[in-house]
Design a protein around this motif. Structure first.
Motif, mmCIF file in Angstrom:
data_model
loop_
_atom_site.group_PDB
_atom_site.id
_atom_site.type_symbol
_atom_site.label_atom_id
_atom_site.label_comp_id
_atom_site.label_asym_id
_atom_site.label_seq_id
_atom_site.Cartn_x
_atom_site.Cartn_y
_atom_site.Cartn_z
ATOM 1 N N ARG A 251 -2.382 1.237 9.463
ATOM 2 C CA ARG A 251 -2.638 0.255 8.401
ATOM 3 C C ARG A 251 -1.318 -0.440 8.078
ATOM 4 N NH1 ARG A 251 -7.747 1.042 6.017
ATOM 5 N NH2 ARG A 251 -7.113 -0.309 4.297
ATOM 6 N N THR B 115 0.765 -3.824 6.445
ATOM 7 C CA THR B 115 0.772 -4.998 5.576
ATOM 8 C C THR B 115 1.959 -5.866 5.931
ATOM 9 O OG1 THR B 115 -0.293 -3.829 3.748
ATOM 10 C CG2 THR B 115 0.902 -5.831 3.194
ATOM 11 N N THR C 45 -3.159 -6.378 6.949
ATOM 12 C CA THR C 45 -3.346 -7.280 5.823
ATOM 13 C C THR C 45 -2.187 -8.255 5.815
ATOM 14 O OG1 THR C 45 -4.448 -5.567 4.514
ATOM 15 C CG2 THR C 45 -3.658 -7.493 3.334
ATOM 16 N N VAL D 222 -0.255 -11.219 3.907
ATOM 17 C CA VAL D 222 -0.110 -11.599 2.504
ATOM 18 C C VAL D 222 0.767 -12.836 2.367
ATOM 19 C CG1 VAL D 222 0.705 -10.826 0.228
ATOM 20 C CG2 VAL D 222 -0.310 -9.177 1.820
ATOM 21 N N SER E 248 -4.775 -11.945 2.142
ATOM 22 C CA SER E 248 -4.713 -11.593 0.722
ATOM 23 C C SER E 248 -3.559 -12.298 0.017
ATOM 24 C CB SER E 248 -4.548 -10.075 0.566
ATOM 25 O OG SER E 248 -4.409 -9.723 -0.799
ATOM 26 N N ALA F 49 -0.273 -9.002 -3.264
ATOM 27 C CA ALA F 49 0.661 -8.168 -2.512
ATOM 28 C C ALA F 49 0.611 -6.712 -2.960
ATOM 29 C CB ALA F 49 2.079 -8.708 -2.651
ATOM 30 N N SER G 127 -2.360 -4.983 -1.645
ATOM 31 C CA SER G 127 -2.356 -4.951 -0.185
ATOM 32 C C SER G 127 -1.466 -3.858 0.391
ATOM 33 C CB SER G 127 -1.910 -6.307 0.365
ATOM 34 O OG SER G 127 -2.821 -7.319 -0.010
ATOM 35 N N VAL G 128 -0.462 -3.428 -0.363
ATOM 36 C CA VAL G 128 0.427 -2.378 0.149
ATOM 37 C C VAL G 128 0.022 -0.985 -0.322
ATOM 38 C CG1 VAL G 128 2.366 -3.995 0.224
ATOM 39 C CG2 VAL G 128 2.106 -2.484 -1.755
ATOM 40 N N ALA H 236 -0.914 1.184 2.678
ATOM 41 C CA ALA H 236 -0.289 0.849 3.953
ATOM 42 C C ALA H 236 0.594 1.984 4.456
ATOM 43 C CB ALA H 236 0.553 -0.422 3.809
ATOM 44 N N VAL I 37 4.934 -1.472 5.719
ATOM 45 C CA VAL I 37 5.030 -2.763 5.049
ATOM 46 C C VAL I 37 6.152 -3.545 5.716
ATOM 47 C CG1 VAL I 37 5.460 -3.987 2.888
ATOM 48 C CG2 VAL I 37 4.243 -1.787 2.859
#
Length: 312
Positions: free
Chosen positions: A23, A25, A48, A50, A97, A100, A103-104, A107, A110
């Motif tokens: 996962r 970001t 994701t 951002v 997204s 932020a 979204s993290v 994760a 990042v």
């Protein structure tokens, strides 16, 4: 806005394991950020992407779509259906997204890929390091700023998880990723970052946190010396480019490369190193040149402005 629904997982901030680095970001949806998102999504990482507004995200999605279509045509030159499926499958692993912090929150990695401005990068990590899981890797895609300086405002435990992941442009085509370690990062973070780079089909090169890392530290003196040769009347830009391509086997000559990178970017980097680079301050290798200064002042920045050492 979701490009497609993601598989659901249960996470807590203290339960991220090595497998959960899938996962990812990415902060910043410009060409670098969207490229990083693309290559991770192509290897089925859940990504994701951002940015500050939907317009920027849609541009990033557009970059990915065009790039994925080019890849698909090469992979499946005679099969339009397979091409479409390839593109859709990759985009299906990407979520867009503007939030932020959210979204993290789950994760494993990042990656920041915003403008080369120290304060901007620091502000991003000060905020997001608190929102990310306790052992998520924090990474900057900076090409010129010291990793330790970006991480300086963070806590010690956060700095131990902070690393440089320097991708090269265009990300989908360039195989190298410099994995940059500060004095404070722990070995597990380095090992996990190397494993991630390999998982997306790239080749890692690990180095210490030093100005320019490996590639730019060698490349910038080469480009600046080429400009000095031109200024001294030793040879024309075209002849210098020809000499290096045919004599050294380089795919691009130094002036073609300067124009591709951006003359403003080159000036920004060498000026910074010359003024305050660790171990480089005042080094003549990184002193700017009258020719470079004149071109930048005139707005002749290379390919992106339509004119640099060459016209485009």
């Amino acid at each position: 806005m979701k490009i497609s629904s993601l598989r659901k997982h249960a996470f807590t901030s203290s339960a991220i394991t090595q497998s959960d680095i899938r996962r990812v970001t990415v902060i910043g949806s410009g060409q670098m950020g969207s490229g990083i998102a693309q290559v991770a999504a192509m290897k089925q990482h859940e990504v994701t992407l951002v940015d500050v507004n939907q317009e920027a995200l849609e541009r990033g999605k557009g970059y990915m779509s065009k790039s994925l279509k080019r890849v698909a045509k090469k992979k499946f030159p005679e099969d339009a259906k397979a091409q479409n499926q390839f593109v859709e499958k990759a985009l299906g692993h990407v979520t867009l997204s503007t939030n932020a912090s959210k979204s993290v929150s789950n994760a494993g990695l990042v990656v920041e890929a915003v403008v080369e401005n120290l304060k901007a990068k620091q502000n991003i990590f000060v905020k997001l390091a608190m929102e990310a899981p306790d052992n998520a890797i924090l990474a900057s895609n900076t090409s010129s700023l010291p990793i330790a300086k970006i991480a300086a405002p963070l806590t010690l435990s956060q700095r131990k998880r902070f690393i440089g992941l320097h991708f090269f442009n265009p990300v989908p085509q360039m195989k190298l990723v410099e994995v940059v370690r500060s004095d404070e990062v722990d070995q597990k973070t380095v090992d996990d970052a190397v494993a991630f780079v390999k998982s997306i089909g790239k080749t890692p090169a690990v180095c210490k946190d030093t100005p320019g890392f490996i590639v730019n530290r060698l490349l910038l003196p080469y480009m600046m010396e080429s400009i000095r040769l031109l200024e001294s009347g030793v040879a024309s830009a075209r002849d210098i480019d020809t000499a290096m391509k045919l004599g050294a086997g380089y795919p691009m000559g130094p002036f073609e490369l300067c124009d591709y990178v951006g003359l403003d970017t080159i000036k920004f980097i060498v000026d910074g190193w010359y003024k305050e680079g660790a171990g480089l301050k005042g080094n003549k290798l990184f002193e700017s040149s009258k020719k470079l200064d004149e071109l930048v002042q005139a707005g002749s920045l290379g390919v992106k402005s339509g004119k640099g050492f060459y016209d485009y």
